[in-house]
Every structure is written in structure tokens, then in C-alpha cells.
Write an enzyme that holds these catalytic residues in place. Structure first.
Site, short mmCIF file in Angstrom:
data_model
loop_
_atom_site.label_atom_id
_atom_site.label_comp_id
_atom_site.label_asym_id
_atom_site.label_seq_id
_atom_site.Cartn_x
_atom_site.Cartn_y
_atom_site.Cartn_z
N ASP A 1 -3.95 4.50 3.00
CA ASP A 1 -4.98 4.11 2.04
C ASP A 1 -6.28 3.92 2.82
O ASP A 1 -6.32 3.13 3.76
CB ASP A 1 -4.60 2.80 1.34
CG ASP A 1 -3.44 2.98 0.37
OD1 ASP A 1 -3.26 4.11 -0.13
OD2 ASP A 1 -2.71 2.01 0.12
N ASP B 1 0.63 5.29 -11.21
CA ASP B 1 0.85 3.88 -10.89
C ASP B 1 1.30 3.19 -12.17
O ASP B 1 0.62 3.26 -13.19
CB ASP B 1 -0.44 3.21 -10.40
CG ASP B 1 -1.01 3.88 -9.15
OD1 ASP B 1 -0.22 4.46 -8.38
OD2 ASP B 1 -2.24 3.82 -8.95
#
Length: 251
Positions: A11, A130
């Protein structure tokens, strides 16, 4: 039988690798290009880079990073974050990315999945989903997990596959960063519903969790971040243990 894949996830925020718990409390985990080189040498099958704070300004930074990574590694890598057009994808692929990951932009404009698959081929298109459980239902969330939608995980996954995505990257927000294991029940249901590869994400804490993601969750690949970044699990040892458990992996 296709080999199962192990995928470190980086990330990226402001050019650095970060890691949090349940999508918050981020801490620094190192330089993404250096980490990419290490993971490639250690036997990772692929890498995923997600620019979690993507804005137009950072797009240039991301392209430079993609070019740097492509020059250092010899395994496929996927790039995501702030991608909303065919042009965005063209720039990233031209600078060395092998695949792109789209998430919020796919929900807001599902036709984008079709357009990217037709232009670049399904193998380039990863749709990240997600989701977390709300009142017993898996609900899709956007903007790094901040914005709930009315979409059900399984319905959306079926639509994504029908529109031409090559893979789904499913992150359980409930499991993310907890190190309590992957959402294997949801993974197994996804694998029954669709016939494209599913990447399990969210919850890796030990080697057994990876074993379970493949054996119980029927995942095609397992993605993790902090357990690799902070050397809690070594990729070579992980793969050897998967092999010991009868799971086909590339050593």
C-alpha cells in the site's frame, strides 16, 4: 493443476509503503521499490501496488515508481489506486505494469471493466472488492473502505466476472490487519459462483492461514502485507510449508 500464488501487497502513500489495521492506523513499512526487489528475489509470484491516497498530483509519482519497479523485478505486478479511464491504464502498462486493479471506479462506472477488457485483454484487469459484513450481509465499500454501497459482494463479483475482469481481489475489511485468518467462508462461496481467479486478502497472520485460504477458501492466490513487510513470515518457508500440505506452488 495451476500453482497457487503468493502475492505481497504494498500500500503506497506519499511514495512510501504503509500498513494499517482495518484500513486505519497506518505505519511506515519501507521503500516500495526496495521491497519489490526483495520480494522478487525471495520467490513471490506477483506483487500488488495500491496507491491508497491517489490523486492527480500523485499519479506522476506513481508512474515513476512503476517504471522503477519494472526495471528491478522479473515477476508480474499489478498497480491500482485512482484509475478511472482507459488512458490511465495505458500510461501504467506502457511504463511497465502487467495488470491494473480498479475498485471504486468500477462500481461507479461498471462499463469501464468491459472497456478495459476489450482494449487490453481480461488478463490485465483485476477488480478489487473491499467488503465487510453488515447485518449478516457482505456489503461492498469504496474509497479505501470508507463509503458503504448497496452492493452485495457476491452479486457484484458475478457481474464483474461477466463484464470481462480477469481476476477478483477480495479483501475482507473485517479481517484486514487482524492476523486472525482470511474470510474463508466468503472466499469458498465466491469460488463456487465465478470461474475467474480469486485473490484472498485480509487477515493473514501465520502460515496455517495461507494453507486454509487455499484448502478451505478455494482461493487461487493469497495476498498479504505486514507479515511480509515486518518479516513475520518468510516467503520461502511459507511456500515450502504449502508444498508440505499438498498445495501446488512454485518454489
Amino acid at each position: 493443476m495451476l500453482a497457487k500464488r503468493i502475492i505481497p501487497c504494498l500500500d503506497i502513500k506519499n511514495g512510501r509503503t504503509v500498513k494499517g489495521v482495518n484500513f486505519v492506523d497506518l505505519r511506515d513499512a519501507g521503500d516500495p521499490v526496495e521491497l519489490a526487489e526483495i520480494y522478487s528475489a525471495e520467490g513471490a509470484d506477483e506483487l500488488v501496488f495500491l496507491d491508497i491516497s491517489a490523486t492527480e498530483e500523485r499519479r506522476k509519482t506513481l508512474v515513476n515508481m512503476v517504471r522503477s519497479v519494472a526495471g528491478k523485478i522479473n515477476i508480474p505486478f499489478t498497480v491500482g489506486g485512482g484509475i478511472s479511464s482507459v488512458e490511465d491504464v495505458e500510461i501504467l502498462l506502457n511504463n511497465g505494469a502487467d495488470k491494473v486493479s480498479i475498485n471504486s471506479s468500477a462500481v461507479k462506472n461498471p462499463q469501464l471493466i468491459n472497456d478495459l477488457a476489450q482494449r487490453f485483454g481480461s488478463q490485465c484487469v483485476v477488480v478489487a472488492i473491499d467488503a465487510k459484513q453488515i447485518n449478516g450481509q457482505w456489503i461492498v465499500h469504496l474509497v479505501g473502505g470508507k463509503v458503504p454501497t448497496e452492493l452485495n459482494l457476491f452479486d457484484w463479483a458475478v457481474e464483474v466476472a461477466e463484464r470481462g475482469a480477469g481476476e477478483i481481489l477480495f479483501t475482507s475489511m473485517d479481517n484486514d490487519g487482524t492476523k486472525n485468518g482470511f474470510a474463508n467462508e466468503a472466499l469458498a462461496k465466491l469460488s463456487e459462483l465465478i470461474n475467474i481467479p480469486i485473490i484472498a486478502s485480509g487477515g493473514a497472520g501465520n502460515i496455517q492461514h495461507f494453507v486454509d485460504s487455499f484448502k478451505v477458501g478455494k482461493a487461487d492466490a493469497a495476498l498479504a502485507a505486514s507479515v511480509f513487510h515486518f518479516k513475520e513470515i518468510e516467503i520461502k518457508a511459507l511456500k515450502q510449508e504449502l508444498r508440505n500440505n499438498g498445495i501446488e506452488v512454485r518454489l
